[in-house]
Design a protein around this motif. Structure first.
Motif, PDB file in Angstrom:
ATOM      1  N   TRP A 245       0.841  -1.187   0.000  1.00  0.00           N
ATOM      2  CA  TRP A 245       0.000   0.000   0.000  1.00  0.00           C
ATOM      3  C   TRP A 245       0.882   1.246   0.000  1.00  0.00           C
ATOM      4  CZ3 TRP A 245      -5.141  -0.002  -0.718  1.00  0.00           C
ATOM      5  CH2 TRP A 245      -5.824  -1.213  -0.527  1.00  0.00           C
ATOM      6  N   ILE A 246       0.529   2.209  -0.846  1.00  0.00           N
ATOM      7  CA  ILE A 246       1.285   3.459  -0.958  1.00  0.00           C
ATOM      8  C   ILE A 246       0.435   4.611  -0.449  1.00  0.00           C
ATOM      9  CG2 ILE A 246       2.395   5.068  -2.540  1.00  0.00           C
ATOM     10  CD1 ILE A 246       2.926   2.691  -4.393  1.00  0.00           C
ATOM     11  N   LEU A 247       0.957   5.351   0.512  1.00  0.00           N
ATOM     12  CA  LEU A 247       0.263   6.527   1.036  1.00  0.00           C
ATOM     13  C   LEU A 247       0.512   7.706   0.112  1.00  0.00           C
ATOM     14  CD1 LEU A 247      -1.285   7.989   3.321  1.00  0.00           C
ATOM     15  CD2 LEU A 247       0.938   8.434   4.384  1.00  0.00           C
ATOM     16  N   ARG A 248      -0.588   8.280  -0.424  1.00  0.00           N
ATOM     17  CA  ARG A 248      -0.483   9.455  -1.284  1.00  0.00           C
ATOM     18  C   ARG A 248      -0.742  10.708  -0.448  1.00  0.00           C
ATOM     19  NH1 ARG A 248      -1.071   8.891  -6.898  1.00  0.00           N
ATOM     20  NH2 ARG A 248      -0.987  11.177  -6.846  1.00  0.00           N
ATOM     21  N   LYS A 249       0.315  11.268   0.099  1.00  0.00           N
ATOM     22  CA  LYS A 249       0.168  12.443   0.940  1.00  0.00           C
ATOM     23  C   LYS A 249      -0.381  13.636   0.163  1.00  0.00           C
ATOM     24  CE  LYS A 249       3.826  11.179   4.191  1.00  0.00           C
ATOM     25  NZ  LYS A 249       5.108  11.587   4.814  1.00  0.00           N
ATOM     26  N   ASP A 250      -0.160  13.645  -1.157  1.00  0.00           N
ATOM     27  CA  ASP A 250      -0.638  14.750  -1.985  1.00  0.00           C
ATOM     28  C   ASP A 250      -2.134  14.671  -2.250  1.00  0.00           C
ATOM     29  OD1 ASP A 250       0.002  12.387  -3.481  1.00  0.00           O
ATOM     30  OD2 ASP A 250      -0.241  13.532  -5.338  1.00  0.00           O
ATOM     31  N   LEU A 251      -2.750  13.538  -1.907  1.00  0.00           N
ATOM     32  CA  LEU A 251      -4.170  13.360  -2.199  1.00  0.00           C
ATOM     33  C   LEU A 251      -5.007  13.253  -0.919  1.00  0.00           C
ATOM     34  CD1 LEU A 251      -4.044  10.858  -5.195  1.00  0.00           C
ATOM     35  CD2 LEU A 251      -4.279  13.346  -5.248  1.00  0.00           C
TER      36      LEU A 251
END
Length: 212
Positions: free
Chosen positions: A43-49
């Motif tokens: 799982w990748i955390l998209r801090k920009d979203l």
């Protein structure tokens, strides 16, 4: 990455997205968006979203192959009527057409009604029997016929093109004009669960249903 509850998950563009939710402690997940990377199986955390309005007890749907729509929910100051559009490909975020009224605990589904593609939103803790439809083309909400009973914490899926609602032990279907009770019921009453459609050839025909 984060342990959370009352979040929303969406299958989009061949992968899974989990967004929003809450934890027992103060917050870090309420606005977080994670995407499952099928190549690394992580799982990748998209801090920009991150959601502009953190929320839980809401619903989310794929608008197209790259954009997720988040609708309503419970925010920091109570129930929300706001919607958000998140483009996973470009990173662009914008506000969508608000719900007709604040709502949480509702369910939503992309479907077609009267020749118009859009989002069907049903039930909710404050909007128990209501069914509303947002046309993608006109960006207008339409009030549909009411559910047979008040419901929240339920789920909806398309089964053979028919919007189908699961709530407690009940199964409701929408024929384009009204809701009707299925002849089948769930064996166990439940709330705050998940549901998905399964191809018929994968179903164990020995499974039994309780008739209503």
């Amino acid at each position: 990455m984060y342990e959370r509850s009352q979040a929303a998950s969406v299958e989009i563009g061949g992968t899974m997205v989990v967004v929003g939710g809450t934890t027992d402690d103060s917050d870090p997940t309420a606005g977080a968006l994670e995407i499952y990377d099928t190549e690394t199986e992580k799982w990748i955390l998209r801090k920009d979203l991150r959601l502009s309005q953190p929320r839980h007890s809401f619903c989310a749907v794929p608008v197209n192959e790259t954009t997720v729509m988040v609708l309503g929910g419970w925010g920091g100051r109570g129930p929300l009527d706001s919607t958000e559009l998140i483009n996973l490909a470009t990173g662009k975020q914008s506000l969508g057409k608000p719900l007709p009224e604040p709502s949480y605990g509702h369910a939503c589904l992309v479907t077609e009604i009267n020749g118009q593609s859009g989002v069907l939103v049903t039930g909710g803790a404050l909007t128990g029997q209501k069914a509303r439809f947002l046309s993608f083309k006109t960006q207008k909400w339409t009030e549909l016929s009411k559910l047979l009973f008040r419901t929240d914490g339920h789920k909806m899926v398309l089964i053979e093109g028919v919007p189908t609602l699961f709530s407690w032990e009940n199964i409701l279907k929408f024929d384009g004009e009204k809701w009707y009770q299925s002849d089948q019921k769930l064996a166990d009453s439940r709330s705050a669960f998940t549901v998905t459609s399964v191809p018929g050839h994968l179903v164990d025909t020995s499974c039994t249903w309780t008739s209503g």
